[in-house]
Design a protein around this motif. Sequence first.
Motif, PDB file in Angstrom:
ATOM      1  N   GLY A  86       0.798  -1.212   0.000  1.00 50.14           N
ATOM      2  CA  GLY A  86       0.000   0.000   0.000  1.00 50.14           C
ATOM      3  C   GLY A  86       0.838   1.272   0.000  1.00 50.14           C
ATOM      4  N   SER A  87       0.222   2.315  -0.505  1.00 47.08           N
ATOM      5  CA  SER A  87       0.896   3.617  -0.557  1.00 47.08           C
ATOM      6  C   SER A  87      -0.093   4.692  -0.170  1.00 47.08           C
ATOM      7  CB  SER A  87       1.450   3.878  -1.959  1.00 47.08           C
ATOM      8  OG  SER A  87       1.968   5.195  -2.052  1.00 47.08           O
ATOM      9  N   LEU A  88       0.345   5.583   0.712  1.00 48.07           N
ATOM     10  CA  LEU A  88      -0.515   6.690   1.107  1.00 48.07           C
ATOM     11  C   LEU A  88      -0.834   7.589  -0.071  1.00 48.07           C
ATOM     12  CD1 LEU A  88      -1.912   8.229   3.378  1.00 48.07           C
ATOM     13  CD2 LEU A  88       0.249   9.454   3.790  1.00 48.07           C
ATOM     14  N   ALA A  89       0.096   7.734  -1.025  1.00 49.04           N
ATOM     15  CA  ALA A  89      -0.152   8.555  -2.210  1.00 49.04           C
ATOM     16  C   ALA A  89      -1.291   7.979  -3.046  1.00 49.04           C
ATOM     17  CB  ALA A  89       1.123   8.675  -3.047  1.00 49.04           C
ATOM     18  N   SER A  90      -1.367   6.653  -3.152  1.00 46.17           N
ATOM     19  CA  SER A  90      -2.463   6.023  -3.903  1.00 46.17           C
ATOM     20  C   SER A  90      -3.801   6.286  -3.238  1.00 46.17           C
ATOM     21  CB  SER A  90      -2.216   4.516  -4.015  1.00 46.17           C
ATOM     22  OG  SER A  90      -1.027   4.248  -4.721  1.00 46.17           O
ATOM     23  N   VAL A  91      -3.839   6.207  -1.907  1.00 47.59           N
ATOM     24  CA  VAL A  91      -5.091   6.463  -1.186  1.00 47.59           C
ATOM     25  C   VAL A  91      -5.530   7.917  -1.384  1.00 47.59           C
ATOM     26  CG1 VAL A  91      -6.176   6.508   1.085  1.00 47.59           C
ATOM     27  CG2 VAL A  91      -4.595   4.666   0.502  1.00 47.59           C
ATOM     28  N   LEU A  92      -4.598   8.840  -1.281  1.00 47.61           N
ATOM     29  CA  LEU A  92      -4.948  10.255  -1.449  1.00 47.61           C
ATOM     30  C   LEU A  92      -5.428  10.543  -2.868  1.00 47.61           C
ATOM     31  CD1 LEU A  92      -2.075  11.992   0.557  1.00 47.61           C
ATOM     32  CD2 LEU A  92      -4.440  11.592   1.268  1.00 47.61           C
ATOM     33  N   MET A  93      -4.774   9.955  -3.856  1.00 45.48           N
ATOM     34  CA  MET A  93      -5.224  10.178  -5.230  1.00 45.48           C
ATOM     35  C   MET A  93      -6.597   9.562  -5.467  1.00 45.48           C
ATOM     36  SD  MET A  93      -1.926  10.056  -7.774  1.00 45.48           S
ATOM     37  CE  MET A  93      -1.264   8.494  -7.219  1.00 45.48           C
ATOM     38  N   PHE A  94      -6.881   8.423  -4.839  1.00 47.54           N
ATOM     39  CA  PHE A  94      -8.212   7.820  -5.004  1.00 47.54           C
ATOM     40  C   PHE A  94      -9.289   8.706  -4.390  1.00 47.54           C
ATOM     41  CE2 PHE A  94     -11.650   5.129  -3.343  1.00 47.54           C
ATOM     42  CZ  PHE A  94     -12.122   4.615  -4.544  1.00 47.54           C
ATOM     43  N   THR A  95      -9.020   9.276  -3.219  1.00 48.43           N
ATOM     44  CA  THR A  95     -10.012  10.179  -2.618  1.00 48.43           C
ATOM     45  C   THR A  95     -10.268  11.387  -3.529  1.00 48.43           C
ATOM     46  OG1 THR A  95      -8.270  11.341  -1.394  1.00 48.43           O
ATOM     47  CG2 THR A  95      -9.357   9.492  -0.289  1.00 48.43           C
ATOM     48  N   ASP A  96      -9.224  11.876  -4.189  1.00 50.32           N
ATOM     49  CA  ASP A  96      -9.420  12.995  -5.106  1.00 50.32           C
ATOM     50  C   ASP A  96     -10.217  12.575  -6.331  1.00 50.32           C
ATOM     51  OD1 ASP A  96      -8.660  15.819  -5.973  1.00 50.32           O
ATOM     52  OD2 ASP A  96      -7.887  14.628  -7.646  1.00 50.32           O
ATOM     53  N   VAL A  97     -10.030  11.337  -6.807  1.00 47.45           N
ATOM     54  CA  VAL A  97     -10.801  10.842  -7.955  1.00 47.45           C
ATOM     55  C   VAL A  97     -12.281  10.737  -7.588  1.00 47.45           C
ATOM     56  CG1 VAL A  97     -11.188   8.819  -9.410  1.00 47.45           C
ATOM     57  CG2 VAL A  97      -8.866   9.676  -9.063  1.00 47.45           C
ATOM     58  N   VAL A  98     -12.578  10.260  -6.368  1.00 41.60           N
ATOM     59  CA  VAL A  98     -13.981  10.200  -5.920  1.00 41.60           C
ATOM     60  C   VAL A  98     -14.575  11.606  -5.832  1.00 41.60           C
ATOM     61  CG1 VAL A  98     -15.506   9.516  -4.033  1.00 41.60           C
ATOM     62  CG2 VAL A  98     -13.578   8.048  -4.674  1.00 41.60           C
ATOM     63  N   TYR A  99     -13.823  12.515  -5.252  1.00 37.80           N
ATOM     64  CA  TYR A  99     -14.270  13.913  -5.149  1.00 37.80           C
ATOM     65  C   TYR A  99     -14.541  14.508  -6.523  1.00 37.80           C
ATOM     66  CZ  TYR A  99     -13.595  18.965  -4.601  1.00 37.80           C
ATOM     67  OH  TYR A  99     -13.727  20.322  -4.670  1.00 37.80           O
ATOM     68  N   ALA A 100     -13.624  14.292  -7.474  1.00 38.79           N
ATOM     69  CA  ALA A 100     -13.792  14.848  -8.815  1.00 38.79           C
ATOM     70  C   ALA A 100     -14.957  14.207  -9.551  1.00 38.79           C
ATOM     71  CB  ALA A 100     -12.497  14.661  -9.616  1.00 38.79           C
ATOM     72  N   ALA A 101     -15.199  12.906  -9.327  1.00 38.73           N
ATOM     73  CA  ALA A 101     -16.321  12.241 -10.003  1.00 38.73           C
ATOM     74  C   ALA A 101     -17.657  12.842  -9.579  1.00 38.73           C
ATOM     75  CB  ALA A 101     -16.290  10.746  -9.712  1.00 38.73           C
ATOM     76  N   VAL A 102     -17.770  13.212  -8.307  1.00 37.40           N
ATOM     77  CA  VAL A 102     -19.012  13.841  -7.842  1.00 37.40           C
ATOM     78  C   VAL A 102     -19.096  15.286  -8.310  1.00 37.40           C
ATOM     79  CG1 VAL A 102     -20.317  14.508  -5.784  1.00 37.40           C
ATOM     80  CG2 VAL A 102     -19.129  12.313  -5.856  1.00 37.40           C
ATOM     81  N   LEU A 103     -17.971  15.991  -8.326  1.00 32.65           N
ATOM     82  CA  LEU A 103     -17.982  17.414  -8.661  1.00 32.65           C
ATOM     83  C   LEU A 103     -18.145  17.656 -10.158  1.00 32.65           C
ATOM     84  CD1 LEU A 103     -17.656  20.338  -7.729  1.00 32.65           C
ATOM     85  CD2 LEU A 103     -15.172  20.052  -7.932  1.00 32.65           C
ATOM     86  N   TYR A 104     -17.473  16.889 -10.988  1.00 36.79           N
ATOM     87  CA  TYR A 104     -17.451  17.144 -12.427  1.00 36.79           C
ATOM     88  C   TYR A 104     -18.304  16.171 -13.240  1.00 36.79           C
ATOM     89  CZ  TYR A 104     -13.389  19.912 -11.057  1.00 36.79           C
ATOM     90  OH  TYR A 104     -12.557  20.812 -10.448  1.00 36.79           O
ATOM     91  N   GLY A 105     -18.733  15.083 -12.637  1.00 38.46           N
ATOM     92  CA  GLY A 105     -19.514  14.105 -13.379  1.00 38.46           C
ATOM     93  C   GLY A 105     -20.965  14.519 -13.538  1.00 38.46           C
ATOM     94  N   PRO A 106     -21.761  13.728 -14.277  1.00 40.62           N
ATOM     95  CA  PRO A 106     -23.192  14.015 -14.415  1.00 40.62           C
ATOM     96  C   PRO A 106     -23.897  14.000 -13.066  1.00 40.62           C
ATOM     97  CG  PRO A 106     -22.474  12.383 -16.034  1.00 40.62           C
ATOM     98  CD  PRO A 106     -21.345  12.551 -15.079  1.00 40.62           C
ATOM     99  N   LEU A 107     -25.008  14.705 -12.997  1.00 40.42           N
ATOM    100  CA  LEU A 107     -25.731  14.826 -11.733  1.00 40.42           C
ATOM    101  C   LEU A 107     -26.223  13.476 -11.238  1.00 40.42           C
ATOM    102  CD1 LEU A 107     -26.891  16.691  -9.573  1.00 40.42           C
ATOM    103  CD2 LEU A 107     -28.916  16.993 -11.012  1.00 40.42           C
ATOM    104  N   ALA A 108     -26.743  12.641 -12.148  1.00 39.87           N
ATOM    105  CA  ALA A 108     -27.232  11.322 -11.732  1.00 39.87           C
ATOM    106  C   ALA A 108     -26.099  10.479 -11.166  1.00 39.87           C
ATOM    107  CB  ALA A 108     -27.884  10.615 -12.919  1.00 39.87           C
ATOM    108  N   SER A 109     -24.933  10.517 -11.797  1.00 45.16           N
ATOM    109  CA  SER A 109     -23.787   9.759 -11.285  1.00 45.16           C
ATOM    110  C   SER A 109     -23.338  10.281  -9.927  1.00 45.16           C
ATOM    111  CB  SER A 109     -22.630   9.829 -12.278  1.00 45.16           C
ATOM    112  OG  SER A 109     -22.989   9.228 -13.509  1.00 45.16           O
TER     113      SER A 109
END
Length: 401
Positions: A86-109
């Motif tokens: 495991g890597s802390l950098a991978s965990v932090l990047m995954f949290t940012d991907v989740v954040y971006a998916a909600v912020l920039y993705g379609p409303l239904a998603s």
Amino acid sequence: MAVRLPRPHRFDVYIAAGGLLGGLLLVLAGLGTRRSDDPITLFDGPWPVLVPLTVLAGCELLRRTAPRVALLTGTVAICADLLTQGSLASVLMFTDVVYAAVLYGPLASARRIQWITGLLTVAGTLVPFAVWRVPEALLIGVIVGVVAYGPAATGWIVRNHRDAAEAARLRAEQTALLAEMDRTQAVVAERARMARELHDMVANHLSAIAIHSTAALSLDDPETSRQALGVIRENSVKGLEEMRRLIGILRDGDGEPSAVPTLDGLCVLVDDARANGLDVTLDAEHGTTLPAPVELAAYRIVQESLTNALKHACPGRVTVLLRQPDGSLAIAVTSPYGDRDGPRAPGSGAGLVGMRERAALLGGTFESGPESSANGKVWAVRATLPVADVTEADVTEGDPA
């Protein structure tokens, strides 16, 4: 045919490069999120961590342009990261991907991601506790909540604020656009009103001046010329007074207000027309409680009709008729129609336009044109102005003062 992916945002490139560089530094330092002897670790050693780390760095490049693809790929990568140290950098990047998916993705998603991460957090809390029956098992739910649900909830909050700010901006732009349209319409309406007032107040005097000066030049009679010059001087003085008053109001806006013309002044108007050479008959029967806008419009229509008769009518009688039947004021002005031998003043048609506008502003009707009558062919001006339910606020026209 190859599909060309959109170019990543510059900020996303910085995030991806920073996450990858930070992960490499953690690997070189030998720092991981789990020990090598952890039972869940299937791939021992620091280097297997680089595979999910690199994939998540690539997902960061797609966080704006393809957020759903980045989230699905990142989920697979973070699951693979669980099988390594495991890597802390991978965990932090995954949290940012989740954040971006909600912020920039379609409303239904965005809504579905919130529900899914919330259910995963609940399941990560209850299932391990039910299996192991130790308080430490609750930490798994806390970790899932921090890694998955926390970024999703943060992205949803930021998205709501962003959408609210965008809606407020659009409303402000619409309000500004409507205000500009209202201002433009007000300017146009004011210009049209001032043009009508200027035409109606001055055109009559200038027409009389033009006609009588032409007559004075064409006749070699001292008495006739003297009378014509008297009429010219009288109309010149009155026209100059009207112009000075109007210019003073336009320039300063604080001049002495003059009385708005009413139908009581028709007798003076007719007398002036007779002094200018017209044979005018006035027959007015109307109520004494007419609204001020109706009286002003009727006065101006009669005034302009007499001006047109002075400029264009043949010799003969001009009749002015006013009646008030069934809640309306009917106006009829007739003058002889035909070829005129004497001097005449040029016309632009602005008077007819102004009379039609005055009637339309009050919701009335206006007609003008040649007609046949018992006395021959005449030019008739007919207007009907509604009297009921008309107040000062119903129209924007009026005397400039």
